[in-house]
Scaffold this motif. Structure first.
Motif, PDB file in Angstrom:
ATOM      1  N   GLY A  93      -5.865   3.450  -6.403  1.00  0.00           N
ATOM      2  CA  GLY A  93      -4.826   2.411  -6.614  1.00  0.00           C
ATOM      3  C   GLY A  93      -3.827   2.416  -7.835  1.00  0.00           C
ATOM      4  N   HIS A  94      -4.642   3.419  -8.553  1.00  0.00           N
ATOM      5  CA  HIS A  94      -3.644   3.420 -10.039  1.00  0.00           C
ATOM      6  C   HIS A  94      -3.202   2.344 -10.492  1.00  0.00           C
ATOM      7  CE1 HIS A  94      -3.844   7.749  -8.637  1.00  0.00           C
ATOM      8  NE2 HIS A  94      -3.622   7.126  -7.616  1.00  0.00           N
ATOM      9  N   TYR A  95      -4.004   1.290 -10.472  1.00  0.00           N
ATOM     10  CA  TYR A  95      -3.515  -0.032 -11.242  1.00  0.00           C
ATOM     11  C   TYR A  95      -3.357  -0.050 -12.586  1.00  0.00           C
ATOM     12  CZ  TYR A  95      -5.109  -2.157  -6.672  1.00  0.00           C
ATOM     13  OH  TYR A  95      -5.023  -2.702  -5.469  1.00  0.00           O
ATOM     14  N   LEU A  96      -4.116   0.659 -13.168  1.00  0.00           N
ATOM     15  CA  LEU A  96      -4.000   0.527 -14.685  1.00  0.00           C
ATOM     16  C   LEU A  96      -2.824   1.506 -15.248  1.00  0.00           C
ATOM     17  CD1 LEU A  96      -4.698  -0.091 -17.423  1.00  0.00           C
ATOM     18  CD2 LEU A  96      -6.341   1.563 -17.456  1.00  0.00           C
ATOM     19  N   GLU A 110       0.841  -1.190  -0.022  1.00  0.00           N
ATOM     20  CA  GLU A 110      -0.021  -0.009  -0.080  1.00  0.00           C
ATOM     21  C   GLU A 110       0.843   1.305   0.067  1.00  0.00           C
ATOM     22  OE1 GLU A 110      -2.965  -0.101   3.221  1.00  0.00           O
ATOM     23  OE2 GLU A 110      -3.880  -2.088   2.468  1.00  0.00           O
ATOM     24  N   ALA A 111       1.803   1.155   0.922  1.00  0.00           N
ATOM     25  CA  ALA A 111       2.766   2.384   1.004  1.00  0.00           C
ATOM     26  C   ALA A 111       3.304   2.590  -0.623  1.00  0.00           C
ATOM     27  CB  ALA A 111       3.931   2.047   1.671  1.00  0.00           C
ATOM     28  N   ALA A 112       3.944   1.510  -1.162  1.00  0.00           N
ATOM     29  CA  ALA A 112       4.396   1.788  -2.715  1.00  0.00           C
ATOM     30  C   ALA A 112       3.233   2.384  -3.372  1.00  0.00           C
ATOM     31  CB  ALA A 112       4.796   0.473  -2.952  1.00  0.00           C
ATOM     32  N   LEU A 113       2.065   1.830  -3.585  1.00  0.00           N
ATOM     33  CA  LEU A 113       1.250   2.180  -4.305  1.00  0.00           C
ATOM     34  C   LEU A 113       0.759   3.646  -4.030  1.00  0.00           C
ATOM     35  CD1 LEU A 113      -1.499  -0.459  -4.223  1.00  0.00           C
ATOM     36  CD2 LEU A 113      -0.049   0.331  -6.208  1.00  0.00           C
ATOM     37  N   ARG A 114       1.060   4.288  -2.709  1.00  0.00           N
ATOM     38  CA  ARG A 114       0.701   5.708  -2.495  1.00  0.00           C
ATOM     39  C   ARG A 114       1.840   6.312  -3.214  1.00  0.00           C
ATOM     40  NH1 ARG A 114       1.065   5.196   3.244  1.00  0.00           N
ATOM     41  NH2 ARG A 114       0.138   3.140   3.199  1.00  0.00           N
ATOM     42  N   LEU A 115       3.064   5.990  -3.304  1.00  0.00           N
ATOM     43  CA  LEU A 115       4.193   6.747  -3.974  1.00  0.00           C
ATOM     44  C   LEU A 115       4.061   6.610  -5.373  1.00  0.00           C
ATOM     45  CD1 LEU A 115       7.007   5.691  -1.686  1.00  0.00           C
ATOM     46  CD2 LEU A 115       6.068   7.912  -1.825  1.00  0.00           C
ATOM     47  N   VAL A 116       3.621   5.700  -6.120  1.00  0.00           N
ATOM     48  CA  VAL A 116       3.588   5.797  -7.587  1.00  0.00           C
ATOM     49  C   VAL A 116       2.648   6.834  -8.017  1.00  0.00           C
ATOM     50  CG1 VAL A 116       4.230   3.336  -7.867  1.00  0.00           C
ATOM     51  CG2 VAL A 116       1.803   3.833  -7.765  1.00  0.00           C
ATOM     52  N   GLY A 117       2.853   7.672  -8.978  1.00  0.00           N
ATOM     53  CA  GLY A 117       2.175   8.854  -9.415  1.00  0.00           C
ATOM     54  C   GLY A 117       2.595   8.910 -10.868  1.00  0.00           C
ATOM     55  N   ILE A 119       7.271   2.424 -10.128  1.00  0.00           N
ATOM     56  CA  ILE A 119       7.602   1.578  -8.959  1.00  0.00           C
ATOM     57  C   ILE A 119       9.174   1.378  -9.191  1.00  0.00           C
ATOM     58  CG2 ILE A 119       6.958  -0.560  -7.846  1.00  0.00           C
ATOM     59  CD1 ILE A 119       4.966  -1.098  -9.379  1.00  0.00           C
ATOM     60  N   SER A 120       9.658   0.935 -10.302  1.00  0.00           N
ATOM     61  CA  SER A 120      11.056   0.975 -10.615  1.00  0.00           C
ATOM     62  C   SER A 120      11.930   1.886 -10.130  1.00  0.00           C
ATOM     63  CB  SER A 120      11.304   0.562 -11.888  1.00  0.00           C
ATOM     64  OG  SER A 120      10.111   0.829 -12.908  1.00  0.00           O
ATOM     65  N   SER A 121      11.187   3.089 -10.100  1.00  0.00           N
ATOM     66  CA  SER A 121      12.050   4.437  -9.491  1.00  0.00           C
ATOM     67  C   SER A 121      12.047   4.516  -8.271  1.00  0.00           C
ATOM     68  CB  SER A 121      11.696   5.385 -10.482  1.00  0.00           C
ATOM     69  OG  SER A 121      10.382   6.029  -9.855  1.00  0.00           O
ATOM     70  N   LEU A 122      11.036   3.691  -7.494  1.00  0.00           N
ATOM     71  CA  LEU A 122      11.074   3.763  -6.042  1.00  0.00           C
ATOM     72  C   LEU A 122      12.415   3.338  -5.413  1.00  0.00           C
ATOM     73  CD1 LEU A 122       7.513   2.995  -5.455  1.00  0.00           C
ATOM     74  CD2 LEU A 122       8.486   5.231  -5.696  1.00  0.00           C
ATOM     75  N   SER A 123      12.945   3.904  -4.407  1.00  0.00           N
ATOM     76  CA  SER A 123      13.909   3.305  -3.576  1.00  0.00           C
ATOM     77  C   SER A 123      13.431   2.669  -2.215  1.00  0.00           C
ATOM     78  CB  SER A 123      14.823   4.697  -3.193  1.00  0.00           C
ATOM     79  OG  SER A 123      14.452   5.254  -1.963  1.00  0.00           O
ATOM     80  N   LEU A 124      14.115   1.690  -1.900  1.00  0.00           N
ATOM     81  CA  LEU A 124      13.655   0.996  -0.818  1.00  0.00           C
ATOM     82  C   LEU A 124      13.593   1.834   0.346  1.00  0.00           C
ATOM     83  CD1 LEU A 124      15.488  -2.107   0.371  1.00  0.00           C
ATOM     84  CD2 LEU A 124      15.125  -0.243   2.104  1.00  0.00           C
ATOM     85  N   ILE A 133      10.136   3.750   0.336  1.00  0.00           N
ATOM     86  CA  ILE A 133       9.077   2.975   0.284  1.00  0.00           C
ATOM     87  C   ILE A 133       8.918   2.788   2.176  1.00  0.00           C
ATOM     88  CG2 ILE A 133       8.134   0.571   0.267  1.00  0.00           C
ATOM     89  CD1 ILE A 133       9.653   0.747  -2.718  1.00  0.00           C
ATOM     90  N   THR A 134      10.064   2.297   2.769  1.00  0.00           N
ATOM     91  CA  THR A 134       9.809   2.124   4.216  1.00  0.00           C
ATOM     92  C   THR A 134       9.632   3.333   4.801  1.00  0.00           C
ATOM     93  OG1 THR A 134      12.409   2.473   4.150  1.00  0.00           O
ATOM     94  CG2 THR A 134      11.544   0.211   3.839  1.00  0.00           C
ATOM     95  N   ARG A 135      10.243   4.457   4.312  1.00  0.00           N
ATOM     96  CA  ARG A 135       9.675   5.759   4.910  1.00  0.00           C
ATOM     97  C   ARG A 135       8.111   6.131   5.074  1.00  0.00           C
ATOM     98  NH1 ARG A 135      12.291   9.635   1.630  1.00  0.00           N
ATOM     99  NH2 ARG A 135      14.253   8.419   2.079  1.00  0.00           N
ATOM    100  N   GLU A 136       7.641   5.831   3.778  1.00  0.00           N
ATOM    101  CA  GLU A 136       6.124   5.979   3.470  1.00  0.00           C
ATOM    102  C   GLU A 136       5.464   5.018   4.310  1.00  0.00           C
ATOM    103  OE1 GLU A 136       4.229   8.106   1.722  1.00  0.00           O
ATOM    104  OE2 GLU A 136       2.514   7.203   2.256  1.00  0.00           O
ATOM    105  N   ALA A 137       5.906   3.748   4.589  1.00  0.00           N
ATOM    106  CA  ALA A 137       5.273   2.773   5.426  1.00  0.00           C
ATOM    107  C   ALA A 137       5.326   3.063   6.838  1.00  0.00           C
ATOM    108  CB  ALA A 137       5.712   1.361   4.974  1.00  0.00           C
ATOM    109  N   GLY A 138       6.549   3.880   7.219  1.00  0.00           N
ATOM    110  CA  GLY A 138       6.796   4.069   8.813  1.00  0.00           C
ATOM    111  C   GLY A 138       7.398   3.042   9.504  1.00  0.00           C
ATOM    112  N   ILE A 139       8.184   2.439   8.716  1.00  0.00           N
ATOM    113  CA  ILE A 139       9.201   1.413   9.287  1.00  0.00           C
ATOM    114  C   ILE A 139      10.702   1.527   9.074  1.00  0.00           C
ATOM    115  CG2 ILE A 139       7.152  -0.325   8.759  1.00  0.00           C
ATOM    116  CD1 ILE A 139       8.678  -1.449   6.382  1.00  0.00           C
ATOM    117  N   ALA A 140      11.246   0.549   9.682  1.00  0.00           N
ATOM    118  CA  ALA A 140      12.845   0.834   9.199  1.00  0.00           C
ATOM    119  C   ALA A 140      13.024   0.122   7.931  1.00  0.00           C
ATOM    120  CB  ALA A 140      13.468   0.233  10.417  1.00  0.00           C
ATOM    121  N   PRO A 141      14.203   0.911   7.526  1.00  0.00           N
ATOM    122  CA  PRO A 141      14.587   0.327   6.228  1.00  0.00           C
ATOM    123  C   PRO A 141      14.714  -1.250   6.002  1.00  0.00           C
ATOM    124  CG  PRO A 141      15.952   2.354   6.542  1.00  0.00           C
ATOM    125  CD  PRO A 141      14.997   1.807   7.869  1.00  0.00           C
ATOM    126  N   ASN A 142      15.489  -1.779   7.297  1.00  0.00           N
ATOM    127  CA  ASN A 142      15.834  -3.230   7.299  1.00  0.00           C
ATOM    128  C   ASN A 142      14.601  -4.244   7.135  1.00  0.00           C
ATOM    129  OD1 ASN A 142      18.405  -4.150   6.838  1.00  0.00           O
ATOM    130  ND2 ASN A 142      18.939  -3.282   8.638  1.00  0.00           N
TER     131      ASN A 142
END
Lengths: 216, 216
Positions: free
Chosen positions: B112-115, B25-32, B37-42, B45-54
């Motif tokens: 969701g921007h699935y398409l 979901e976090a990743a989906l929130r970031l794609v625009g 997705i390929s341009s998202l960094s790890l 994504i974790t920042r958006e999800a509110g979790i630690a990188p690891n």
DNA sequence: AGTATTATTAGACAAGTGTATACGAAAGAC
DNA sequence: GTCTTTCGTATACACTTGTCTAATAATACT
């Protein structure tokens, strides 16, 4: 020893002169099946060009400007190639459609990778990117429209919605081209056949519809 | 004070439990429109999800695996939506083609921007990406082929190269969809009309050709 | 209860990024 | 010749990135 060092330092420390073209070529060398221009970093490009990172700015305001430049180059080059194909088709009395498509698909694997660039960059990257690519697509569409009208007049039939057909053909060709990108070259001939068939379907379909509903 | 600090530290220092879905979901929130997705960094994504990188690694081997996951999710979701549209079309006695296309284009702007994801990721990124997207495209194509055959049998005419038509339609729809992505929503209706017309051209064209060259 | 296991985190690392400032070489003007 | 301007470079900075290690919170097990 100090002498060699000095001469080396002189030749290494300073490039005679850098042209925009040098940088563009370096960028072109870097784009490949997995790298779009939009994903190239400034430092990567300058490294490939053999110049200092900062020198880039003397020639381009940003990597985005370079990318737009490359896109336009790719578009105009391709239109030139396709134009020549149309010309050769008339000479050889070969089908214009088939000739154009063949040339187009050939460009997939030709040096410079102009077509792959155009195919890729339209989907990702900034608005300026997409706009640049869309513009090139529009050029294709426009020229194709004129062709269709000319052909229709030659066969003395009324052109059936040539802009729409041109649009459809352009999209089809580009989409199938993108497909072909990820296929081995052996498959290309078959894909060309398919593509030509699709286009024939479109054109004859348009005529059939126009005949049944003369003015709609 | 030390108490608050402690409780804060407890709630901030540790997430109860993270699910793969949260990350997706976090990743989906970031794609625009400008981020694939390929341009998202790890880390992004974790920042958006509110979790630690690891923590990412506990759920996905790499960002690539996440991306493939998202692509498959997008594909299956979309096929479900289109399937429902086909069903509704039969109920409402509306044209299947038109109904499907309308639903499809609607998905461009739906949450969701699935398409958009599917449209974008097929062109850039690793081979695994492209393969995943192509697979989804193939699913569409396959279902469409079956539809075409069914329709042809219902009107008791021999289906004219249904796989080829299905391929052409799929490409056309996706290409025009990509186009529509960068156009305001007001233009979508017009684009739908165009697209429907293109498809009709294809189908009638295919029939006309088949009629003239019965067995080729 | 207490212990073992698992999931999450913090901290740190080397590598890479874009860009600002300041400096030296090449070339043109006079 | 010198002077000035242009062009390319070197160094440095703050920042982001992916991943490693070790520590700690939450959960499951007995």
């Amino acid at each position: 020893m100090s002498e060699t060092e000095q001469t080396q330092k002189r030749s290494a420390g300073r490039k005679a002169t850098i042209s925009r073209e040098d940088i563009i070529e370096a960028a072109l060398r870097l784009v490949g099946p997995h790298r779009s221009i939009s994903s190239l970093s400034l430092r990567e490009i300058t490294r490939e060009a053999g110049i200092a990172p900062n020198s880039f700015y003397r020639h381009f305001k940003s990597t985005e400007e370079l990318a737009v430049c490359v896109i336009e180059l790719a578009g105009s080059t391709l239109r030139k190639v396709i134009g020549q194909a149309r010309f050769r088709a008339q000479e050889l009395n070969k089908g214009i459609v088939r000739m154009s498509i063949e040339t187009f698909i050939e460009q997939l694997t030709s040096d410079g990778h102009y077509l792959p660039i155009l195919l890729r960059e339209g989907v990702v990257g900034s608005d300026r990117f997409k706009l640049a690519v869309r513009q090139q697509l529009n050029f294709f569409e426009q020229e194709l429209t004129e062709d269709l009208i000319a052909i229709a007049q030659r066969t003395s039939s009324t052109p059936a919605r040539p802009e729409l057909i041109a649009k459809a053909i352009t999209r089809l060709v580009f989409a199938m081209g993108t497909d072909a990108l990820d296929h081995p070259k052996e498959d290309h001939n078959e894909m060309i056949d398919e593509l030509v068939m699709m286009i024939k379907m479109l054109i004859t379909g348009a005529h059939a519809i126009a005949r049944n509903q003369p003015v709609n």
